[in-house]
Design a protein around this motif. Structure first.
Motif, PDB file in Angstrom:
ATOM      1  N   PHE A 168     -18.151 -10.020  68.736  1.00 52.92           N
ATOM      2  CA  PHE A 168     -16.784 -10.014  68.225  1.00 52.92           C
ATOM      3  C   PHE A 168     -16.131  -8.668  68.505  1.00 52.92           C
ATOM      4  N   ALA A 169     -14.837  -8.722  68.762  1.00 51.83           N
ATOM      5  CA  ALA A 169     -14.080  -7.525  69.107  1.00 51.83           C
ATOM      6  C   ALA A 169     -13.743  -6.721  67.858  1.00 51.83           C
ATOM      7  N   VAL A 170     -13.923  -5.399  67.960  1.00 49.97           N
ATOM      8  CA  VAL A 170     -13.527  -4.485  66.886  1.00 49.97           C
ATOM      9  C   VAL A 170     -12.460  -3.512  67.383  1.00 49.97           C
ATOM     10  N   ALA A 171     -12.129  -3.597  68.649  1.00 47.27           N
ATOM     11  CA  ALA A 171     -11.048  -2.853  69.288  1.00 47.27           C
ATOM     12  C   ALA A 171     -10.713  -3.639  70.554  1.00 47.27           C
ATOM     13  N   PRO A 172      -9.566  -3.412  71.169  1.00 49.05           N
ATOM     14  CA  PRO A 172      -9.205  -4.208  72.351  1.00 49.05           C
ATOM     15  C   PRO A 172     -10.255  -4.214  73.459  1.00 49.05           C
ATOM     16  N   THR A 173     -10.991  -3.099  73.652  1.00 46.01           N
ATOM     17  CA  THR A 173     -11.992  -3.050  74.719  1.00 46.01           C
ATOM     18  C   THR A 173     -13.402  -2.802  74.189  1.00 46.01           C
ATOM     19  N   VAL A 174     -13.633  -3.068  72.905  1.00 40.69           N
ATOM     20  CA  VAL A 174     -14.949  -2.820  72.300  1.00 40.69           C
ATOM     21  C   VAL A 174     -15.378  -4.032  71.489  1.00 40.69           C
ATOM     22  N   MET A 175     -16.644  -4.439  71.677  1.00 40.45           N
ATOM     23  CA  MET A 175     -17.204  -5.542  70.900  1.00 40.45           C
ATOM     24  C   MET A 175     -18.520  -5.116  70.279  1.00 40.45           C
ATOM     25  N   LEU A 176     -18.908  -5.826  69.228  1.00 40.50           N
ATOM     26  CA  LEU A 176     -20.217  -5.650  68.614  1.00 40.50           C
ATOM     27  C   LEU A 176     -21.033  -6.917  68.799  1.00 40.50           C
ATOM     28  N   THR A 177     -22.338  -6.751  68.937  1.00 36.12           N
ATOM     29  CA  THR A 177     -23.270  -7.869  68.968  1.00 36.12           C
ATOM     30  C   THR A 177     -24.602  -7.364  68.431  1.00 36.12           C
ATOM     31  N   ALA A 178     -25.606  -8.220  68.418  1.00 37.14           N
ATOM     32  CA  ALA A 178     -26.939  -7.816  67.970  1.00 37.14           C
ATOM     33  C   ALA A 178     -27.680  -7.146  69.125  1.00 37.14           C
ATOM     34  N   ALA A 179     -28.347  -6.040  68.835  1.00 38.49           N
ATOM     35  CA  ALA A 179     -29.072  -5.310  69.881  1.00 38.49           C
ATOM     36  C   ALA A 179     -30.185  -6.155  70.488  1.00 38.49           C
ATOM     37  N   HIS A 180     -30.834  -7.002  69.668  1.00 32.44           N
ATOM     38  CA  HIS A 180     -31.959  -7.772  70.208  1.00 32.44           C
ATOM     39  C   HIS A 180     -31.522  -8.754  71.287  1.00 32.44           C
ATOM     40  N   CYS A 181     -30.225  -9.059  71.346  1.00 33.25           N
ATOM     41  CA  CYS A 181     -29.721  -9.954  72.388  1.00 33.25           C
ATOM     42  C   CYS A 181     -29.801  -9.318  73.774  1.00 33.25           C
ATOM     43  N   LEU A 182     -29.900  -8.001  73.830  1.00 30.19           N
ATOM     44  CA  LEU A 182     -29.893  -7.284  75.105  1.00 30.19           C
ATOM     45  C   LEU A 182     -31.279  -6.802  75.517  1.00 30.19           C
ATOM     46  N   TRP A 183     -32.271  -7.070  74.689  1.00 32.24           N
ATOM     47  CA  TRP A 183     -33.639  -6.623  74.956  1.00 32.24           C
ATOM     48  C   TRP A 183     -34.386  -7.672  75.771  1.00 32.24           C
ATOM     49  N   LEU A 184     -35.133  -7.220  76.779  1.00 36.60           N
ATOM     50  CA  LEU A 184     -35.918  -8.120  77.626  1.00 36.60           C
ATOM     51  C   LEU A 184     -37.400  -7.914  77.317  1.00 36.60           C
ATOM     52  N   PRO A 185     -38.017  -8.794  76.536  1.00 32.16           N
ATOM     53  CA  PRO A 185     -39.430  -8.613  76.171  1.00 32.16           C
ATOM     54  C   PRO A 185     -40.361  -8.547  77.379  1.00 32.16           C
ATOM     55  N   ALA A 186     -40.032  -9.286  78.436  1.00 31.82           N
ATOM     56  CA  ALA A 186     -40.921  -9.325  79.602  1.00 31.82           C
ATOM     57  C   ALA A 186     -41.029  -7.965  80.286  1.00 31.82           C
ATOM     58  N   THR A 187     -39.931  -7.221  80.313  1.00 34.61           N
ATOM     59  CA  THR A 187     -39.934  -5.914  80.976  1.00 34.61           C
ATOM     60  C   THR A 187     -40.006  -4.757  79.990  1.00 34.61           C
ATOM     61  N   ARG A 188     -39.792  -5.080  78.696  1.00 39.93           N
ATOM     62  CA  ARG A 188     -39.760  -4.066  77.645  1.00 39.93           C
ATOM     63  C   ARG A 188     -38.678  -3.022  77.915  1.00 39.93           C
ATOM     64  N   HIS A 189     -37.559  -3.505  78.438  1.00 35.89           N
ATOM     65  CA  HIS A 189     -36.385  -2.663  78.657  1.00 35.89           C
ATOM     66  C   HIS A 189     -35.145  -3.470  78.275  1.00 35.89           C
ATOM     67  N   TYR A 190     -34.052  -2.749  78.045  1.00 36.87           N
ATOM     68  CA  TYR A 190     -32.780  -3.432  77.833  1.00 36.87           C
ATOM     69  C   TYR A 190     -32.210  -3.869  79.176  1.00 36.87           C
ATOM     70  N   ILE A 191     -31.463  -4.952  79.142  1.00 31.97           N
ATOM     71  CA  ILE A 191     -30.820  -5.450  80.347  1.00 31.97           C
ATOM     72  C   ILE A 191     -29.780  -4.436  80.821  1.00 31.97           C
ATOM     73  N   GLN A 192     -29.444  -4.467  82.092  1.00 31.82           N
ATOM     74  CA  GLN A 192     -28.432  -3.569  82.629  1.00 31.82           C
ATOM     75  C   GLN A 192     -27.037  -4.029  82.188  1.00 31.82           C
ATOM     76  N   PRO A 193     -26.149  -3.093  81.851  1.00 30.44           N
ATOM     77  CA  PRO A 193     -24.800  -3.487  81.418  1.00 30.44           C
ATOM     78  C   PRO A 193     -24.083  -4.396  82.413  1.00 30.44           C
ATOM     79  N   ALA A 194     -24.285  -4.166  83.706  1.00 33.18           N
ATOM     80  CA  ALA A 194     -23.602  -4.978  84.719  1.00 33.18           C
ATOM     81  C   ALA A 194     -24.002  -6.445  84.656  1.00 33.18           C
ATOM     82  N   ASP A 195     -25.103  -6.752  83.976  1.00 36.12           N
ATOM     83  CA  ASP A 195     -25.573  -8.134  83.866  1.00 36.12           C
ATOM     84  C   ASP A 195     -25.113  -8.811  82.576  1.00 36.12           C
ATOM     85  N   VAL A 196     -24.222  -8.150  81.834  1.00 34.75           N
ATOM     86  CA  VAL A 196     -23.737  -8.704  80.564  1.00 34.75           C
ATOM     87  C   VAL A 196     -22.247  -9.004  80.686  1.00 34.75           C
ATOM     88  N   HIS A 197     -21.866 -10.211  80.287  1.00 35.56           N
ATOM     89  CA  HIS A 197     -20.480 -10.666  80.371  1.00 35.56           C
ATOM     90  C   HIS A 197     -20.043 -11.206  79.011  1.00 35.56           C
TER      91      HIS A 197
END
Length: 231
Positions: free
Chosen positions: A61-90
């Motif tokens: 959900f948006a908290v500013a025109p160009t800023v959103m909040l979400t859950a951090a665990h949505c961006l975590w990749l258990p298989a690689t134990r790293h966060y996904i790259q920002p360019a792969d998030v839409h």
């Protein structure tokens, strides 16, 4: 005879295999009460479906025109134990049945420093990610103010749940059940996987709705927990 026998075997045994019982999702319970909302009207215009190029889906959900909040665990990749790259998030704003009002690319994100994906339950109160977008997705007039969570206050929680990922779907008639010492907010809203990152709305004393948290955990029965908003 072979054909009749095959049909009989299908009726006796195959039916169960073809129509396996649905797996119960956490957070819904036996008395789940959810409905579709119109994400092109207030206060739902701030809602977006957060998805990755790897097929992951959550809510934000948006908290500013160009800023959103979400859950951090949505961006975590258990298989690689790293966060996904920002360019792969839409982000797809106003998404419903393949249609959306606006698409935005995440240029960078910031994970709350206290969150540890290896200790998800123990750090759930810090399960927040701030997404910076490449374009405005709402106007300032669309934004919903932060509010205060109070025991037994009326609440709402909408997202893109696993069992209804193509529509904004959720509970508009629930309440706050408790406030934990670590900041987690316990609610009885029907919400499950995919709703993570969605905004928990609470009716304020003046009758208006305010956002008090980010949905992060589902319980075995109906309800779950929201992480508090960043200060």
């Amino acid at each position: 005879m072979k054909r009749a026998g095959a049909l009989l075997m299908l009726c006796l045994f195959g039916g169960g295999a073809l129509a396996a019982p649905a797996v119960a999702l956490p957070g819904l319970g036996a008395d789940s009460h959810r409905s579709v909302v119109d994400v092109n009207t207030a206060p739902w215009r701030i809602l977006g479906r957060v998805q990755t190029s790897l097929g992951g889906r959550c809510t934000g959900f948006a908290v500013a025109p160009t800023v959103m909040l979400t859950a951090a665990h949505c961006l975590w990749l258990p298989a690689t134990r790293h966060y996904i790259q920002p360019a792969d998030v839409h982000v797809l704003m106003g998404y419903a049945m393949g249609q959306y009002r606006l698409h935005a690319q995440v240029t960078r994100f910031v994970i709350a420093p206290g969150y540890d994906p290896a200790n998800e339950g123990g750090t759930a109160s810090e399960d927040r990610a701030t997404l910076v977008l490449d374009r405005p997705v709402v106007t300032s007039a669309d934004l919903v103010p932060y509010g205060e969570a109070r025991m037994s206050a009326a609440a709402m929680l909408i997202g893109y749940p696993q069992d209804r990922p193509e529509v904004p779907y959720g509970d508009v008639a629930c309440q706050i059940n408790g406030l934990a010492l670590n900041g987690l907010i316990h609610h009885d809203c029907s919400a499950t996987r995919g709703d993570s990152g969605g905004p928990l709305f609470v009716r304020q004393p003046d009758g208006q709705w305010g956002i008090v948290g980010i949905d992060v955990l589902a319980t075995e029965g109906r309800g779950g927990f929201a992480a508090p908003l960043p200060h």
